[in-house]
Write a protein that holds these residues in place. Sequence first.
Motif, PDB file in Angstrom:
ATOM      1  N   LYS A  35       2.777   4.570  -1.087  1.00 21.36           N
ATOM      2  CA  LYS A  35       2.132   5.746  -1.892  1.00 21.36           C
ATOM      3  C   LYS A  35       2.910   5.571  -3.379  1.00 21.36           C
ATOM      4  N   LYS A  36       3.836   5.057  -3.745  1.00 19.38           N
ATOM      5  CA  LYS A  36       4.702   5.083  -4.870  1.00 19.38           C
ATOM      6  C   LYS A  36       4.544   3.829  -5.566  1.00 19.38           C
ATOM      7  N   ARG A  37       4.129   3.856  -6.978  1.00 22.01           N
ATOM      8  CA  ARG A  37       3.701   2.847  -7.810  1.00 22.01           C
ATOM      9  C   ARG A  37       4.980   1.681  -7.965  1.00 22.01           C
ATOM     10  N   ASP A  65       0.912  -1.048   0.018  1.00 20.07           N
ATOM     11  CA  ASP A  65      -0.110  -0.181   0.045  1.00 20.07           C
ATOM     12  C   ASP A  65       0.864   1.212   0.192  1.00 20.07           C
TER      13      ASP A  65
END
Lengths: 158, 1022
Positions: B999-1001, B997
């Motif tokens: 925040k950065k892909r 989870d």
Amino acid sequence: MVGGNQLENANPLIYQRSGDRQVTAQDEDEDIPDKIDDREIFDLIRSINDPEHPLSLEELNVVEQVRVKVNDGESTVAVEFTPTIPHCSMATLIGLSIKVKLLRSLPERFKVDVHITPGTHASEHAVNKQLADKERVAAALENSHLLEVVNQCLSARS
Amino acid sequence: MAAEENGVWGLVEEFVSGQQDSKAAEVATEVKAGRCAVLQVVEALGSCLASSEPRTRGRGVQLLSKVLLQCYPKLTQKEVEVLVLFYENRLKDHHLIIPHVLQGLKALSMCETLPQGLAVSILKAIFQEVHVQSLMQVDRHTVYTIITNFMQTRGEELKSLGADFTFGFIQVMDGEKDPRNLLVAFQIVQDIIVKSYSLGPFVEELFEVTSCYFPIDFTPPPSDPHGITREDLIVSLRAVLASTPSFAEFLLPLLIEKMDSDLQSAKLDSLQTLNASCVIYGQKELKEFLTSLWSSIRREVFQTASEKIETEGLSVLHTLCQSLSRSVVGSDGEDVLDSFLSCVLRDCKHHLCEPDMKLVWPSTKLLQAAAGASYRSCYKITTNVLPLLLEQYNKHTQSSQRRTILEMLLGFLKLQGKWIHEEEDENALIGFKDSLCTVVYSALTDPNVQLQLVGIKALTVLGSLQGFFSASDMELVVDHLYRLIVEKDARNHLAAMDASGSLARIYPSSFTSRMVPKLSEKLQTGQMESSQERALFQCQNSLRQCCLRALSAVSTHPSIVRETVPLLLHYLRHAQKGSVLCAEDMISVCQSLHLLAVQCQQDTESLWYYHQTVIPCLLALAVQAALQETQSQAESPVLLDENVLTAMVPVISAACSHLSPELLTPSVSQVVGLFLHGDVSFLPENSFPRRFQPFQGESEEKQRRLVALLMAFVCPLQRNVEIPELGCLLQELLILSISSRCHFAYTSASKCFAGLVNKCSAGKQLDEVLCNAMERIESGLVDGLERTQVLTLLLWVTKALVLRYHPLNTQLTDKLISLLVDPELGPAAADGFSLLVSDTPDVLNKACHADIRIMFRQRFFTENVPKLVQSFHAADEDKKPNYLKALSHVLNSLPKQVLMPELPSLLSLLLEALSCPDRVVQLSTLTCLEPLLLDAAQILSLHMDTLVTKLLSLTCSSPMAVRIAALQCVYALTKLPLHVLLPYKMQVIRALAQPLDDKKRLVRKEAVAARGEWFLLGSPGS
């Protein structure tokens, strides 16, 4: 074709693989959060192997990006998949593989829904019902033979 | 004599009755020393050899055999004869005695004095009296050794036995099970066949006795001391099976059957054996089986999931067609190749018409494998497939389908090049020229980028086929390529440039007449418009870049180089005068010039022209810019921009590094003269307002920056090129590197100094220079003002000396290590270690002919890492990160194999580095750890606890690069042995839920990969 182990569909249509997602400057910027989007979910499932062909679900057009819907805010994912032929006996297995892949790869907050594209399979409802039933999915994964096939679908191709 | 005799008697007695094995060696020593004859030993043994107790007889024979094994070179012919007779008789004796008898015969088989005829007699006796397969493994091995010995030394004699020998051996090896013996036995069979022993009526038996092991199914026991692998057996059995065409009628049905096996390994082995045997078969052997072979191959290629099997299948088809092509067409006129290919075509052709279906590519590959075999098969397949594909191309209108068809076509076209030189009169392609051109041109004008790309490739292939394009065709081709290069939003311009480059080599005149002028025109007009309208600027800018690149890309022929170099230089000069262009433009001109130089490097003529034209021009422009009067000190010409000068460096270097000393000597003295004495006479347009004196004390920084160009010129010269006034030059560079305030100037000076010092031959001059430099460095480090400059100089000089193993390098490196605790320079010194061990692009590298000893990194590592580790432990807490950083730079540059043995001592340090807050240290430690995880499983598994905890905690740490690297390490952990990992499985899976989870892909992607792999651990099906 000679040989005992006949395939159900020996010469299927092949679709082109989409390339790897382009990494943008925004992706590399530490401060901007990236939302989980349709493409990201599609990337998770497109490389799943078909149980009988040495091809990915994407190449067989079983999964398509337009049939993936995600809502990051509400933590929901819905995936539709299309069996190559309406009587495909592997449909449940493919659905199970997609479901397991998503359960393993997404944060726990997500509710995962996997079902057959309406009107593309003879026993659509039965399969959908099995896939939606948490306990049946869990029970299926207790079966070591089923788990083996699912894991094979999810292994990186060598 | 009597006493000695007694001695032997005594020894024999002790061996036989006393059961003392060591006595055998003593007897052997006696015999070898000549103190006693073999005959005497036999006499001494007399009573026990005649004993009625088999054990005593066995003991006696054992002693004799042991002695013979030591002394066989000393035996006389007479003795041998007697002994052979004796041993042959003993073969009939009790089974307890046989092993010892065989040992004796082995000794005799190595005897050079063995009379004619006895080898045959011994073998006959063995074949007749001994049931080999009921013996122990060692004794069976002895029999094989005896046979091998005789085959090596007495081949002719054995051949006189005729097929009896073969038959005897078949009986000997029938039922053999031990892999050690099998390896020897296979070798014997292979020799029987290769050395043409008579097989007589026993071909099938010989085949049966070996082929029963196919496919080999053998897994060596763990910790096998003999080191025989499955692969060894497979290879030696394959050599037997594929050694003679006589086996064909038995082998081919066997292989066809085994190819159908469910075991991948059996399939693979069958295909590989088939491939090996097809090489020696001809039409006669193959004819009968072609149909079934083809259907098996087709099935494997069509159905397989494994790339390996597909490749083997294709390769078998290729070999098959090659063998068929070799055979002469029979007198009955039946062309087996032709009918076989018709069969292949019949089964594959229709799949080519379905470009969307799965089987299209397997079919194409099969056809191409067959077509690649010989001229005849290529002709037959091309003439059949080409019209079909051309027709299909026009029938299908979707770009994706057309692309598939054109890609297939491309494969067939590539194969043409292989045969075209052999039989020029009969070129299969000429008949299709027009339709091929139409198809390719249509692809080139298609809006679909991928189709265009394949079109460009096809164009390149067609162009490389001699005599395919006429001069007028080429005009059209060049026009197409030009359009693809300059077209708005062209996505394939790079591919088009590559194609132009390779075609320009063959058709230079078409390019000089049709492409170069157009590109140059486009370049000029682009420049005009850019000044007028701001909106157009960006678009024009990219077009100019494109033209510049294209000009260098097509310069693959000397005649084109002479056209394009002046164009590029003119453009650069124009830019300098008009000053319309920004730095970016200058940089792209320089990049084009560099590309061009790299292309010329193989061709001395072009390179010399380039050197003479480009270097004076660039230097003149730079000197001009440096001497220009400007209103304010701050305003400086674009040309002196650091980035522009940096871009010029490779241009000059490339023009200098590959030329011979004779050519270079004059221009070296000109350039050195320019920098030392301001001698500008060799520059074009050399009327400058002031003198050029970059090394004078009061000279401006603007002039000093040009030292970068001096570096670019003198550093890449080959070591045998003499540099005039070297001492003076070095002295000036040294002063400049310390005194300058401009980072670019002093760094360039340091690099230039280092580059020259690295190549100076050892001697008084070098010692003086280095001594001087050391003094300045020492005093400079004490003084407060120039410490950064001095550190830079120190780093570069150290690197220069480390590379060449100069004795002073230790002293300098120690200096650097001591600077790690310096409050001001510490961090910079730590970063400097990466410079020491990494490759630098502009100086001190292979292309610059620098003096680089092999394995300098390993040496640097072994000499300095212990010091670093020691100082690390002694250092204060706040200085530790500097040491860790320096260490991780050194470790990162090392090949894994070197690091592996040192790992146990370093691992605790690496683990400590993972907890170091410095992100550079974290990142480089992680990158260093990742490859080790794959190879150092043993050592790492001892530290699993710490490793897992630290890695997992880093997966949620602050910079994303660290999170990504940590997750990659967690992924790499899965390659460790399962039993080490399983205890951590649940912990890792739970911990990885959090980065899922992130925040950065990009982080999530790694987390998904790692977690997925951990899920599979120890789970069925993985």
